[in-house]
Every structure is written in structure tokens, then in C-alpha cells.
Write a protein that holds these residues in place. Structure first.
Motif, PDB file in Angstrom:
ATOM      1  N   CYS A 161       0.769  -1.373   0.053  1.00 39.14           N
ATOM      2  CA  CYS A 161       0.017  -0.033  -0.019  1.00 39.14           C
ATOM      3  C   CYS A 161       0.845   1.379   0.043  1.00 39.14           C
ATOM      4  N   TRP A 162       0.421   2.225  -0.611  1.00 35.89           N
ATOM      5  CA  TRP A 162       1.027   3.675  -0.672  1.00 35.89           C
ATOM      6  C   TRP A 162       0.373   4.530  -1.360  1.00 35.89           C
ATOM      7  N   THR A 163       0.450   5.869  -1.193  1.00 38.02           N
ATOM      8  CA  THR A 163      -0.146   6.826  -1.387  1.00 38.02           C
ATOM      9  C   THR A 163       0.293   7.779  -2.803  1.00 38.02           C
ATOM     10  N   GLU A 164      -0.381   8.060  -3.819  1.00 37.52           N
ATOM     11  CA  GLU A 164       0.060   8.688  -5.023  1.00 37.52           C
ATOM     12  C   GLU A 164      -0.874  10.109  -5.016  1.00 37.52           C
ATOM     13  N   THR A 165      -0.093  11.060  -5.318  1.00 35.68           N
ATOM     14  CA  THR A 165      -0.828  12.488  -5.649  1.00 35.68           C
ATOM     15  C   THR A 165      -0.471  12.847  -6.892  1.00 35.68           C
ATOM     16  N   GLY A 200      -4.476   9.133  -4.921  1.00 36.08           N
ATOM     17  CA  GLY A 200      -5.192   8.456  -3.969  1.00 36.08           C
ATOM     18  C   GLY A 200      -4.480   7.207  -3.206  1.00 36.08           C
ATOM     19  N   ALA A 201      -4.934   6.430  -2.577  1.00 36.82           N
ATOM     20  CA  ALA A 201      -4.685   5.181  -2.064  1.00 36.82           C
ATOM     21  C   ALA A 201      -4.408   4.180  -3.139  1.00 36.82           C
ATOM     22  N   GLN A 202      -3.163   3.452  -3.049  1.00 41.95           N
ATOM     23  CA  GLN A 202      -2.933   2.517  -4.134  1.00 41.95           C
ATOM     24  C   GLN A 202      -2.634   1.145  -3.297  1.00 41.95           C
ATOM     25  N   ILE A 220       5.109   9.500  -0.084  1.00 37.05           N
ATOM     26  CA  ILE A 220       4.246   9.876  -1.186  1.00 37.05           C
ATOM     27  C   ILE A 220       4.848   9.795  -2.199  1.00 37.05           C
TER      28      ILE A 220
END
Length: 280
Positions: free
Chosen positions: A156-160, A166-168, A236
Motif C-alpha cells: 500500500c502507498w499513496t499517490e498524488t 489516492g490510495a494504491q 508519498i
């Protein structure tokens, strides 16, 4: 969260407008957040890296108006640290040596029973032990064993970024067929791959936001996996659009007509470059 990002070019050729966009965007985002912009020189490709290209990186970026704290990190000064990380993974039984060439991989993938994309390594050498490693062998991460080592939990990671915000999340059954077992140690002895060195350096430099081109999007899940294996924080991620030529092709270092140095030598200003890449 303290905002820390980086621009991490390789000194293997001239920077072009795509590099200018990535560096300027990272610098602008850090400044907007009152954060820190770092420059990192990723020079583990000892065959193609040149001091003159490194010097030009500094000249090009300073001409664009960018600044960064000194001293900067040069990966060639940290080879022992990367080797130590490879040794940790090898001791855990997660690496194996691989002698396959690109031609070997293409030949294996063209067999009728293989349905995976050509770029995916089919696991030909997966049964080899580390003791069988010969000079010229690469080191690959056994993804199946790596996922078992982290409990097969999803990554799990976060993309901007503009296209993947959003959450990936991805799982072993999705990632393994798409990526194959990645190379972590190149065929040259004592040389880590981009995937490993960049992951370790982002943690060492406490990078909170990785800002880079969309062409590196597919590396993200593998880097998150390495972060889990080494118990490192996950930044992020922001994958930005690519700068392309009139035909829609992504720019390359061999495209000297769009090199930053070419614009510096002409009548262009840093403000002109910003307009060219859509940052004004």
C-alpha cells in the motif's frame, strides 16, 4: 510531515526538457510547502557515467534557478552500503544469481506455453543457489519468497500525481505476473540496480515525497516491497506527465536539440524553459 523531495539524475548524457520539468516541479512543490529540495547523483552505471556530464548537471540546474543543500549524495560513494543490503537479502534466501541475457529472456517468452509479456523475466534461473554465482551474473529478487517474507500482505502507498491520485494497493498475484523477478544487483560485481539503490537512498535522505516521471510508475510497487523487507518508511509518490516531442515520443538524452545546454547556449531564458514545459 516535513516535505523533502529530490531530483536524481544519472550523469550519462545531457539533461533535456523532460529533466527540466521534473526538477523544476520538484523544486516548486518543495518551496510551496516550505520544504527541502535535494539533488542526488545516481552514478552507479560506471560504464556510462562521466564527470563532464555530472558537471553539466550542476550548470544546467543552477541556470534554471535551482539550489540544493551541500554536500549532495553521489551513489558511487555508497556502493558498500548497497552491497550490505544485498547481503542481507541473500542471507534471507531472497536472492538468486541469473546469467540470462535479454536474448535468452525473449527466447523463453516466445515459447508456446508462455503467455506473459516479453519484458517479464520467466524465472529461468530461480532454482540456482547463491553459491553458484559466477562473474557476470546478475542478482534477482525472488518475488514469491519476498511476499512470503512480509506475510503476503498487500503493498500500500499513496499517490498524488495527476493520473493516479489516492490510495494504491497491489498484491503478489497481481505484481508477480506483471514484473517478474527484478534485478537488484547488476552483472557488474558490486553494482546495485536503480531499484535497490534509489529505495535505500530515499530512506537514508528521509524523502517524504518522490516526484518523478510517469515512466517510473511501474517501479513503485517493487520499491514499496523493498521498503517492507527492510522495514523502511514509504514516501508519498507523485508521478508527473512526460514531456514529449512533436511526434508524441518521450524525450531521451540523445535528443540534443532539446537539451537544456542547447537552450542555455542560445537566446532562451529560464523563464522560456518554464513556458516550454508548461510551468508558467
Amino acid at each position: 510531515m516535513r516535505f523533502v523531495t529530490r531530483f536524481a539524475p544519472s550523469p550519462t548524457g545531457p539533461l533535456h526538457l523532460g529533466h527540466a520539468y521534473s526538477a523544476l516541479l520538484a523544486h516548486d512543490m518543495a518551496r510551496a510547502e516550505g520544504g527541502t529540495f535535494l539533488l542526488r547523483i545516481e552514478d552507479t552505471d560506471t560504464e556510462r557515467s562521466r564527470p563532464e556530464w555530472e558537471a553539466q548537471i550542476y550548470d544546467d540546474l543552477r541556470w534554471l534557478g535551482l539550489s540544493w543543500p551541500e554536500p549532495l549524495l553521489r551513489q558511487s560513494d555508497h556502493l558498500a552500503r548497497y552491497d550490505a543490503a544485498l547481503a542481507v537479502l541473500a542471507d534471507r534466501g531472497l536472492l538468486y544469481p541469473c546469467s540470462c541475457s535479454r536474448a535468452d529472456i525473449r527466447a523463453a517468452q516466445s515459447a508456446p506455453q508462455e503467455g506473459a509479456p516479453v519484458a517479464v523475466y520467466p524465472g529461468t534461473c530461480r532454482g540456482r543457489s547463491m553459491e553458484s554465482r559466477r562473474p557476470g551474473d546478475a542478482l534477482r529478487l525472488d518475488l514469491r519468497r519476498a511476499f512470503r517474507a512480509i506475510g503476503r500482505a498487500p503493498l500500500c502507498w499513496t499517490e498524488t500525481g495527476p493520473d493516479h491520485a489516492g490510495a494504491q494497493e497491489t498484491r503478489a498475484e497481481t505484481l508477480i505476473p506483471l514484473s517478474g523477478d527484478p534485478v537488484l544487483g547488476r552483472k557488474e560485481l558490486a553494482t546495485a540496480s536503480y531499484l535497490l539503490a534509489s529505495t535505500l537512498d530515499d530512506a537514508l535522505q528521509e524523502i517524504s515525497h518522490v516526484i518523478r516521471g510517469a515512466d517510473l510508475l511501474d517501479f513503485t510497487a517493487l520499491q514499496v516491497l523493498l521498503q517492507r523487507l527492510f522495514e523502511l518508511p514509504t514516501p508519498i509518490y507523485h508521478h508527473h506527465r512526460l514531456i514529449r516531442d512533436a511526434a508524441g515520443k518521450r524525450l531521451a538524452k540523445r535528443d540534443d536539440a532539446r537539451a537544456i545546454a542547447t537552450y542555455r547556449a542560445g537566446d532562451a531564458t529560464p523563464a522560456d524553459v518554464r513556458r516550454m514545459v508548461g510551468l508558467s
